[in-house]
Design an enzyme around this catalytic site. Structure first.
Site, PDB file in Angstrom:
ATOM      1  N   ASN A 117       0.831  -1.201   0.000  1.00 46.61           N
ATOM      2  CA  ASN A 117       0.000   0.000   0.000  1.00 46.61           C
ATOM      3  C   ASN A 117       0.867   1.253   0.000  1.00 46.61           C
ATOM      4  OD1 ASN A 117      -0.476   1.979   2.473  1.00 46.61           O
ATOM      5  ND2 ASN A 117       0.183   0.012   3.349  1.00 46.61           N
ATOM      6  N   PHE A 121      -1.778   8.149   4.311  1.00 46.83           N
ATOM      7  CA  PHE A 121      -2.556   8.744   5.406  1.00 46.83           C
ATOM      8  C   PHE A 121      -3.822   9.441   4.884  1.00 46.83           C
ATOM      9  CE2 PHE A 121       1.396   9.513   8.368  1.00 46.83           C
ATOM     10  CZ  PHE A 121       1.481   8.155   8.589  1.00 46.83           C
ATOM     11  N   SER A 182       5.728   5.270   8.797  1.00 48.41           N
ATOM     12  CA  SER A 182       5.107   4.927   7.515  1.00 48.41           C
ATOM     13  C   SER A 182       6.056   5.309   6.376  1.00 48.41           C
ATOM     14  CB  SER A 182       3.777   5.659   7.338  1.00 48.41           C
ATOM     15  OG  SER A 182       3.306   5.504   6.009  1.00 48.41           O
ATOM     16  N   ASN A 184       5.037   5.996   3.424  1.00 51.15           N
ATOM     17  CA  ASN A 184       4.214   6.600   2.378  1.00 51.15           C
ATOM     18  C   ASN A 184       3.993   8.098   2.510  1.00 51.15           C
ATOM     19  OD1 ASN A 184       3.833   4.056   1.125  1.00 51.15           O
ATOM     20  ND2 ASN A 184       2.275   3.561   2.653  1.00 51.15           N
ATOM     21  N   THR A 185       4.603   8.738   3.511  1.00 48.39           N
ATOM     22  CA  THR A 185       4.598  10.198   3.632  1.00 48.39           C
ATOM     23  C   THR A 185       6.040  10.665   3.506  1.00 48.39           C
ATOM     24  OG1 THR A 185       2.624  10.277   5.032  1.00 48.39           O
ATOM     25  CG2 THR A 185       4.120  12.159   5.143  1.00 48.39           C
ATOM     26  N   LYS A 225       5.406   3.789  17.062  1.00 48.71           N
ATOM     27  CA  LYS A 225       5.381   2.713  16.062  1.00 48.71           C
ATOM     28  C   LYS A 225       6.639   2.795  15.217  1.00 48.71           C
ATOM     29  CE  LYS A 225       2.292   0.348  12.869  1.00 48.71           C
ATOM     30  NZ  LYS A 225       0.894   0.264  12.391  1.00 48.71           N
ATOM     31  N   ASN A 254       5.745  -1.341  11.501  1.00 51.70           N
ATOM     32  CA  ASN A 254       5.024  -0.806  10.358  1.00 51.70           C
ATOM     33  C   ASN A 254       5.340  -1.673   9.125  1.00 51.70           C
ATOM     34  OD1 ASN A 254       3.563   1.129   8.732  1.00 51.70           O
ATOM     35  ND2 ASN A 254       4.138   2.695  10.219  1.00 51.70           N
TER      36      ASN A 254
END
Length: 349
Positions: A117, A121, A182, A184-185, A225, A254
């Protein structure tokens, strides 16, 4: 199993083989069920397994929780406990509402039992979640809220961005997960570095203490996390910062940027940008949990998440040092029967 052989293929046909469409349909349907007490009662009779445990000063009806990412905006909060989850973590939520990354951004790797994925967010924002919780109430199990940095906020403004989410949601959370891991940011994982993390945790813990004092209660536990891609040295440094600031626990882990362990049939998806979760992450997540447990002398509670697709993976996570476990990919791919099987395996441990 019924879910794997009939229900999941049907859902994907209805969703035109779009995993995100299936995800959205699932959460929307469970949100509707949340408003039907007889349906919830029937689900509880089918799936609930009670094996209470106290962790983080909180009483959990069992050790198996729903990981962040499944119900970002808290739309189905009454349904998850009815499916057997002993706690629910919503989010990751950001101060600013944001649409996330362009679609497609969610990919199912069926032969690998995994998901990639790059959601970014996507959520309606902290204020919207606070309003929903104020209106609908919190679930009958501990509620964790994962908070992250808004994409529009510069790294130098990250502390204030996290603080705003913490303040908005403080009345409702039983614990907060500080998501600095994460993939993805852009730039987010830089917040795992010693200096940036120390500043962020110091300010968040001070804010938490002020909010708790004003509400005349104990501070809400803050957990960090972590990414599975950290080296041992970097992870040790992160844990030392957490210990110095009195963080309540660690969530490990994560998603990963690694593409090791993909089945041949899924190799074409290896080029997709984003975090990998599911079976290939299981061994590394356990390694991180084991490292955290050893480095902290077993004194820091750990929520183990990553690659739990059956009871044995959950048992191994506890043996590595986790106190609680979370499901995401396993639940998404194999349905609520997995929750019950894992709960039965962990009952009494």
């Amino acid at each position: 199993m019924l879910f794997d052989k009939i229900l999941r293929p049907t859902m994907y046909r209805l969703g035109h083989n779009d995993p995100e469409a299936v995800h959205e349909r699932t959460v929307r349907a469970l949100g509707a069920l949340s408003r039907l007490p007889p349906a919830l009662a029937g689900m509880r009779r089918l799936y609930r397994v009670d094996s209470p445990v106290t962790v983080l000063g909180l009483r959990f009806p069992n050790r198996v929780g729903l990981a962040a990412g499944m119900d970002k905006d808290g739309r189905a909060l009454s349904a998850w406990p009815a499916l057997g989850f002993g706690f629910v973590e919503v989010g990751t939520v950001t101060r600013l509402p944001q649409p996330g990354n362009p679609r497609p951004r969610l990919f199912q790797l069926g032969e690998t039992d995994a998901i990639i994925n790059r959601m970014g967010f996507n959520n309606a924002g902290a204020e919207a979640l606070a309003e929903r919780l104020a209106t609908n109430g919190t679930p009958p199990v501990p509620l964790g809220i994962s908070i992250g940095k808004s994409k529009a906020a510069a790294l130098e403004d990250a502390v204030a961005d996290y603080q705003a989410s913490l303040r908005a949601l403080y009345p409702y959370a039983d614990y907060f997960a500080v998501n600095v891991s994460s993939p993805n940011t852009p730039g987010l994982r830089a917040l795992q570095d010693r200096g940036a993390l120390a500043e962020l945790l110091a300010e968040l813990l001070a804010t938490s203490a002020d909010l708790a004092r004003n509400a005349d209660r104990s501070p809400t536990p803050l957990l960090v996390k972590v990414a599975p891609d950290l080296t041992d040295d970097a992870l040790a440094e992160l844990l030392d910062v957490c210990a110095e600031h009195g963080v309540a626990g660690i969530i490990a882990t994560n998603t990963t940027l690694s593409r090791e362990g993909l089945a041949t049939a899924d190799a074409r998806l290896a080029k997709e940008i984003g975090g990998l979760s599911g079976r290939p992450l299981a061994a590394r997540s356990r390694e991180v949990v084991r490292f955290v447990h050893r480095h902290t002398g077993g004194e820091l509670p750990i929520i183990g998440v990553g690659g739990i697709l059956g009871p044995r993976e959950a048992e191994l996570m506890l043996e590595a040092g986790a106190s609680l476990v979370q499901l995401y990919t396993g639940f998404a791919l194999h349905g609520p029967g997995l929750v019950k099987r894992v709960n039965r395996a962990l009952a009494g441990r």
